[in-house]
Design a protein around this motif. Structure first.
Motif: not given
Length: 125
Positions: A73-84
């Motif tokens: 989410d570039n608006a939040k300066n955040t990268v995520y890693l969803q791990m299932n």
């Protein structure tokens, strides 16, 4: 360079899920492809996933595709890693990083110049 801070790690049972976050400081986050790596005790740091600047292109380690999802989410300066469907072999310290060296394959940590401090993920069997 950017400063990166990971969060979201913890202890989870096998089969469970976690979402890691990595927040960057500065206004140039959207100009960097971002990646996630992990390092288990006694092992080398290994590539997990990477995402393009806009988020429209992703690449995963073959063994993880289908269980892990990288997003940003570039608006939040955040990268995520969803791990299932986590497994005990997913136990490691997870690092996010910003890609700065395009002369090196993305699978090589040397392709990334800015790193977070890491967040521990422990999967109990």
């Amino acid at each position: 360079q950017v400063q990166l801070v990971e969060s979201g790690g913890g202890l989870v049972q096998a089969g469970g899920s976690l979402r890691l976050s990595c927040t960057a400081s500065g206004r140039t986050f959207s100009s960097y492809p971002m990646g996630w790596f992990r390092q288990a005790p006694g092992k080398e740091r290994e590539f997990v996933a990477t995402i393009s600047q806009s988020g429209d292109s992703t690449l995963y380690a073959g063994s993880l595709k289908g269980r892990f999802t990288i997003s940003r989410d570039n608006a939040k300066n955040t990268v995520y890693l969803q791990m299932n469907s986590l497994k005990s072999e997913d136990t490691a310290v997870y690092y996010c990083a910003a890609r700065e060296n395009y002369g090196v394959t993305v699978y090589n940590p040397a392709a990334f110049g800015s790193w977070g401090q890491g967040t521990q993920v422990t999967v109990s069997s």
